[in-house]
Design a protein around this motif. Structure first.
Motif, PDB file in Angstrom:
ATOM      1  N   GLN A   1       0.842  -1.162  -0.065  1.00  0.00           N
ATOM      2  CA  GLN A   1       0.056   0.133   0.003  1.00  0.00           C
ATOM      3  C   GLN A   1       0.875   1.068  -0.144  1.00  0.00           C
ATOM      4  O   GLN A   1       1.890   1.346   0.781  1.00  0.00           O
ATOM      5  CB  GLN A   1      -0.721  -0.041   1.128  1.00  0.00           C
ATOM      6  N   THR A   2       0.464   2.035  -0.780  1.00  0.00           N
ATOM      7  CA  THR A   2       1.411   3.469  -0.935  1.00  0.00           C
ATOM      8  C   THR A   2       0.923   4.398  -0.053  1.00  0.00           C
ATOM      9  O   THR A   2      -0.156   4.181   0.453  1.00  0.00           O
ATOM     10  CB  THR A   2       1.080   4.198  -2.230  1.00  0.00           C
ATOM     11  N   PRO A   3       1.688   5.455   0.272  1.00  0.00           N
ATOM     12  CA  PRO A   3       1.332   6.524   1.351  1.00  0.00           C
ATOM     13  C   PRO A   3      -0.224   6.900   1.279  1.00  0.00           C
ATOM     14  O   PRO A   3      -0.786   7.480   1.915  1.00  0.00           O
ATOM     15  CB  PRO A   3       2.427   7.500   1.335  1.00  0.00           C
ATOM     16  N   ASP A   4      -0.560   7.252  -0.096  1.00  0.00           N
ATOM     17  CA  ASP A   4      -1.875   7.547  -0.399  1.00  0.00           C
ATOM     18  C   ASP A   4      -3.046   6.769  -0.390  1.00  0.00           C
ATOM     19  O   ASP A   4      -4.176   7.003  -0.693  1.00  0.00           O
ATOM     20  CB  ASP A   4      -1.847   8.400  -1.818  1.00  0.00           C
ATOM     21  N   GLY A   5      -2.766   5.464   0.096  1.00  0.00           N
ATOM     22  CA  GLY A   5      -3.705   4.630   0.275  1.00  0.00           C
ATOM     23  C   GLY A   5      -3.985   3.577  -0.623  1.00  0.00           C
ATOM     24  O   GLY A   5      -5.007   2.650  -0.690  1.00  0.00           O
ATOM     25  N   SER A   6      -3.375   3.946  -1.931  1.00  0.00           N
ATOM     26  CA  SER A   6      -3.573   2.926  -3.214  1.00  0.00           C
ATOM     27  C   SER A   6      -2.648   1.725  -2.925  1.00  0.00           C
ATOM     28  O   SER A   6      -1.977   1.747  -2.249  1.00  0.00           O
ATOM     29  CB  SER A   6      -3.482   3.596  -4.544  1.00  0.00           C
ATOM     30  N   TRP A   7      -3.060   0.794  -3.845  1.00  0.00           N
ATOM     31  CA  TRP A   7      -2.297  -0.573  -3.870  1.00  0.00           C
ATOM     32  C   TRP A   7      -1.599  -0.665  -5.076  1.00  0.00           C
ATOM     33  O   TRP A   7      -1.960  -0.479  -6.252  1.00  0.00           O
ATOM     34  CB  TRP A   7      -3.367  -1.850  -3.541  1.00  0.00           C
TER      35      TRP A   7
END
Length: 544
Positions: free
Chosen positions: A71-77
């Protein structure tokens, strides 16, 4: 033995070997049995297409990425490039292994049982992929899927080539390849339906569908008649004749059956001296067989040469990073254009022939790759217009690819080799194709991944150049064998007919074999088919 001559210099046909003609019904209605068998054998190719449609979508599916991504810091996978490479490319590596094993397997095991083994591998790999959360187990399962698909593609192609009558061989394989495209589209449709499930069910549900066809094949393949050419190659002529009668029932009279049977025997006698041990594979690189091997490898490599794996393996991910909205939906749309291309090829194959369709396919794919590259090279083009253009280009590519390459490249490569080398040469040619596909799937993430070179659609420039080379090979090297029997193709290669000469060549040895078949049938008092057996005698024609 007399040599063959060009049609422009016809050989006088003496009465001693042109005594009678067999009756052959060439209508589609009359050949419904072989078309039904084609649909049945073609089911084995469904897994290859379905895998492409399903796994390509997993890389953009949160439910899958929660297990095998991050998971990236912005919440996407997202998924790292290394797992992305291995998940996609290990199927290709397995395909190489399965294809190279085709020759040794085919030398000892019949076509039906080879397909059954591949079905067992698919079941086992599907169980692993759907249940594991381990990268190691996932990678092993992907390898096993590749082995199974390598065996499926090789033996389904060889099987169909050996049982289909010459005038329907192209159409039969085009119909069989429908399963590849259908599998890919169904895989994408299922992915689209499950993509938003935020759990492992998102990718497990598509995988469960993989069980249906291999289980069905395992239960039913033992009841299918074996390839008559494989049987006669293994010194089982009585069984071969019985199998040939089963596949020609209702369309060939006994004279025509005996003619085709004598053709098979003639080739088997030519090849008997080569033996059947491991040294047989060395014959692929000697004499006239070397040319056949080069053509077989080249025509299957055309699939990779036009950049097919780039589009098929990373299509959904590719559209996603190009900022195309709803990439799952548009992937389905673009593949539907591929399905249209395949269906249209059925109308053209018997009139135009494989060579022209494959050439046209390569040209269309080259234009599509050029369009992909140009769209994202021209400065100032708005993202929305570029996205629309990209969808059009991918649709054009898949239309062209299915119109010729996917439908007929594998068939054509299987028509080229000698009978006793067919499994070896076909296996090697498809293995090379898988190697090239692996190179593409393994290196593509470095070019298109935003964390690497970040070329995105500009990667199309490489495949445009590769497509031009592919077009040149097909134009200068691939002969036209439309409507020719495998025995006629064998004779033309042995007599070193030029690429342009295949279309008009008269095969004297094959004609003599047919004459012997006629004599055999008449000597036993055999009669031609009754009127009720020929559904459309107005469409029946003699093959001399």
């Amino acid at each position: 033995m007399e040599k063959s001559h060009e049609a422009s210099e016809p050989q006088e046909a003496g009465p001693e070997w042109r005594t009678a003609e067999g009756v052959r019904d060439t209508s589609l209605r009359g050949n419904w049995r072989i078309l039904l068998v084609t649909l049945y054998i073609g089911m084995s190719l469904f897994e290859y297409g379905f895998d492409k449609g399903v796994v390509a979508g997993f890389q953009a599916m949160p439910g899958f990425l929660q297990v095998f991504g991050y998971q990236t810091p912005d919440g996407s996978w997202e998924i790292e490039s290394t797992p992305q490479q291995i998940i996609t490319s290990f199927m290709t590596v397995g395909g190489i292994v399965g294809s190279l094993a085709t020759g040794p397997i085919g030398a000892h095991l019949c076509r039906r049982y080879s397909l059954m083994i591949a079905s067992v591998f698919i079941v086992a790999s599907t169980v692993i992929m759907s249940e594991t959360t381990s990268f190691g187990a996932l990678y092993f399962a992907r390898l096993l899927v590749g082995v199974a698909n390598g065996v499926f593609i090789n033996f389904a192609t060889v099987f169909l080539g050996e049982i289909a009558p010459p005038h329907l061989r192209g159409l039969c394989f085009g119909i069989a390849c429908f399963w590849i495209t259908l599998g890919r589209v169904i895989g994408m449709v299922v992915n689209n339906a499950t993509a938003d499930i935020m759990s492992r069910k998102a990718y497990q549900i598509p995988l469960y569908i993989c069980f249906v066809i291999p289980v069905f094949l395992i239960l039913t393949l033992p009841f299918l008649p074996e390839s008559p050419r494989w049987l006669i190659q293994h010194n089982r002529p009585e069984e071969a004749l019985k199998s040939l009668r089963a596949y020609r029932k209702g369309t060939y009279d006994e004279v025509a059956i005996q003619q085709e049977f004598e053709e098979m025997k003639m080739v088997a006698e030519h090849e008997a001296a080569a033996g059947k041990d491991w040294r047989l594979m060395l014959e692929m690189f000697r004499g006239a067989n070397l040319r056949r091997t080069i053509i077989s490898i080249g025509v299957t490599s055309a699939n990779a040469g036009v950049g097919t794996m780039f589009i098929l393996s990373f299509g959904t991910y590719f559209l996603k990073i190009a900022k195309v909205s709803n990439p799952f939906m548009w992937t389905i749309v673009t593949n539907c254009f591929g399905l249209v291309g395949l269906i249209l090829s059925w109308c053209a194959i018997t009139r135009v022939g494989r060579r022209r369709l494959i050439l046209a396919s390569c040209i269309i794919c080259a234009v599509a790759m050029l369009l992909v590259a140009v769209l994202y090279t021209v400065p100032g083009l708005s993202p929305s217009k570029a996205g629309t253009g990209l969808v059009v280009a991918v649709s054009l590519f898949l239309f062209g690819f299915n119109f010729g390459l996917e439908s007929y490249a594998f068939l054509t490569s299987g028509e080229m080799p000698a009978q006793n080398l067919r499994a070896y040469t076909q296996g090697l040619s498809i293995a090379v194709s898988f190697v090239l596909a692996w190179v593409c799937t393994f290196t593509a993430p470095y070019f298109i991944n935003p964390a690497e070179l970040n070329w995105g659609p500009k990667y199309g420039w490489i495949w445009f150049g590769s497509s031009i080379i592919t077009i040149a090979f097909v134009y200068f090297m691939l002969p036209d064998v439309n409507g020719r029997s495998l025995e006629e193709i064998d004779e033309m290669f042995r007599n070193k007919v030029s690429t342009r000469g295949f279309k008009t060549y008269v095969c004297v040895e094959v004609e003599q074999a047919r004459s012997r078949g006629t004599m055999n049938a008449l000597a036993h008092g055999e009669k031609t088919l009754d009127q009720e057996d020929i559904q459309d005698e107005g469409n029946a024609k003699n093959v001399s």
